[in-house]
Design a protein around this motif. Sequence first.
Motif, PDB file in Angstrom:
ATOM      1  N   LEU A 104      11.316   0.050   4.213  1.00  0.00           N
ATOM      2  CA  LEU A 104      10.740  -0.889   5.185  1.00  0.00           C
ATOM      3  C   LEU A 104      11.638  -2.093   4.934  1.00  0.00           C
ATOM      4  N   LEU A 105      12.049  -2.379   3.705  1.00  0.00           N
ATOM      5  CA  LEU A 105      12.681  -3.621   3.355  1.00  0.00           C
ATOM      6  C   LEU A 105      14.254  -3.386   4.220  1.00  0.00           C
TER       7      LEU A 105
ATOM      8  N   GLY B 237      14.641  -1.748   6.734  1.00  0.00           N
ATOM      9  CA  GLY B 237      14.264  -1.839   8.134  1.00  0.00           C
ATOM     10  C   GLY B 237      14.284  -3.376   8.479  1.00  0.00           C
ATOM     11  N   LYS B 238      13.487  -3.991   7.479  1.00  0.00           N
ATOM     12  CA  LYS B 238      13.281  -5.201   7.873  1.00  0.00           C
ATOM     13  C   LYS B 238      14.714  -6.074   7.777  1.00  0.00           C
ATOM     14  N   ALA B 239      15.464  -5.816   6.630  1.00  0.00           N
ATOM     15  CA  ALA B 239      16.708  -6.395   6.800  1.00  0.00           C
ATOM     16  C   ALA B 239      17.384  -6.202   7.969  1.00  0.00           C
ATOM     17  N   ARG B 240      17.701  -5.058   8.494  1.00  0.00           N
ATOM     18  CA  ARG B 240      18.173  -4.634   9.871  1.00  0.00           C
ATOM     19  C   ARG B 240      17.463  -5.208  10.719  1.00  0.00           C
ATOM     20  N   SER B 241      16.281  -5.516  10.848  1.00  0.00           N
ATOM     21  CA  SER B 241      15.612  -6.209  11.860  1.00  0.00           C
ATOM     22  C   SER B 241      16.199  -7.617  11.968  1.00  0.00           C
ATOM     23  N   ASP B 242      16.097  -8.027  10.740  1.00  0.00           N
ATOM     24  CA  ASP B 242      16.502  -9.610  10.717  1.00  0.00           C
ATOM     25  C   ASP B 242      17.876  -9.944  11.051  1.00  0.00           C
ATOM     26  N   HIS B 243      18.603  -8.973  10.679  1.00  0.00           N
ATOM     27  CA  HIS B 243      20.075  -9.147  11.115  1.00  0.00           C
ATOM     28  C   HIS B 243      20.276  -9.127  12.455  1.00  0.00           C
ATOM     29  N   GLU B 244      19.452  -7.997  13.163  1.00  0.00           N
ATOM     30  CA  GLU B 244      19.493  -7.770  14.686  1.00  0.00           C
ATOM     31  C   GLU B 244      18.991  -9.039  15.322  1.00  0.00           C
ATOM     32  N   ILE B 245      17.916  -9.672  14.771  1.00  0.00           N
ATOM     33  CA  ILE B 245      17.307 -10.659  15.152  1.00  0.00           C
ATOM     34  C   ILE B 245      18.181 -11.827  15.208  1.00  0.00           C
TER      35      ILE B 245
ATOM     36  N   CYS C  75       0.727  -1.169  -0.038  1.00  0.00           N
ATOM     37  CA  CYS C  75       0.029  -0.142  -0.059  1.00  0.00           C
ATOM     38  C   CYS C  75       0.718   1.176   0.059  1.00  0.00           C
ATOM     39  N   VAL C  76       2.077   1.238   0.305  1.00  0.00           N
ATOM     40  CA  VAL C  76       2.864   2.362   0.384  1.00  0.00           C
ATOM     41  C   VAL C  76       3.669   2.483  -0.989  1.00  0.00           C
ATOM     42  N   SER C  77       4.507   3.642  -1.005  1.00  0.00           N
ATOM     43  CA  SER C  77       5.133   3.816  -2.062  1.00  0.00           C
ATOM     44  C   SER C  77       6.606   2.925  -2.148  1.00  0.00           C
ATOM     45  N   GLN C  78       7.292   2.887  -3.289  1.00  0.00           N
ATOM     46  CA  GLN C  78       8.426   2.211  -3.528  1.00  0.00           C
ATOM     47  C   GLN C  78       9.598   2.582  -2.464  1.00  0.00           C
ATOM     48  N   LYS C  79       9.497   4.012  -2.220  1.00  0.00           N
ATOM     49  CA  LYS C  79      10.548   4.594  -1.372  1.00  0.00           C
ATOM     50  C   LYS C  79      10.367   3.893  -0.038  1.00  0.00           C
TER      51      LYS C  79
END
Length: 315
Positions: free
Chosen positions: A28-29, A31-39, A19-23
Amino acid sequence: MRFNKLAPLAGIALLLCSCVSQKKYNDLLGGKARSDHEISRLTQVEKEHEALKVEMDDTRAVLSRTEKGLSELRDKYEELGAEHMDLKTEYDALLENNRNLLASASDEKKDLNAKLTSQQKELDDKARLLNQLKEELETKEAAIEEREQSIAALNEQLDMQRQSLQSLKAGLNDALRGFSASDLTVVEKDGKIYVSMSQNLLFASGSNKLDQKGKDALKTLAEVLKKAHDIDILVEGHTDTDGTADFNWDLSVTRATAVVKELTLHGVEPKRITPAGRGFYIPVDANDTEQGKARNRRTEIILAPKYDKLYKLLN
């Protein structure tokens, strides 16, 4: 388990991305990657934490065992320390006792050495005394042996003199056999021969001149005496108590001298013969009878062995 609660959030994030823009999507991606990495990192940290916890538990267990062992070692150390102190006390006591024993032994050793020295000195003194006594004994034994030899020689000489006297006595008896016993006797006494000649045989009363029968008797006697070279001759004149002492002294001396002259005239060596006057001082009988006086008026010729050899042996 904390990481499992984050999964719905991730799904919601995906829905929002449509629902959001590509940017924003990209953010988010990211952030997700960072979250995954952090996890992932947190998961790794949690694993490491769990491992460290296990290791810590193991370490605590080891530490507990170590502390227990250390406590046991402290107890053992204290026990050994107590034993050490007891042993040290016992050692010190033994050492002190040993010192006392050594000191006592040293004193006893000194006493023993002193006693040994004293006993050795006593033994040395006794040994010297024994050697001295041995030397004295050997000297005395040698002296005794020499004396025994001298005694044997003396006995031999005495036997020879006895034999000589016996031979002389037998010769005199044979030579003077023709004279009466009242005028002439031959007697052996005290190792000497006494030839007693009466006044009647030799002299007239109160005279010092020899009668012829007296000269004949003395000539016969001289024949025997001149052969007995180892005999000394003493001629003694004796009187009775008639007259004065001076007169009888002179008469006894001159009669003895007359007999000596007559004997030497017939070959008896003058150096072997000696005259002597006795007066009336050596009577053989009482002077209160004529018979006694007649016996006292006599001339005695005393024949004695020469003792020169005996004196040499004695010396």
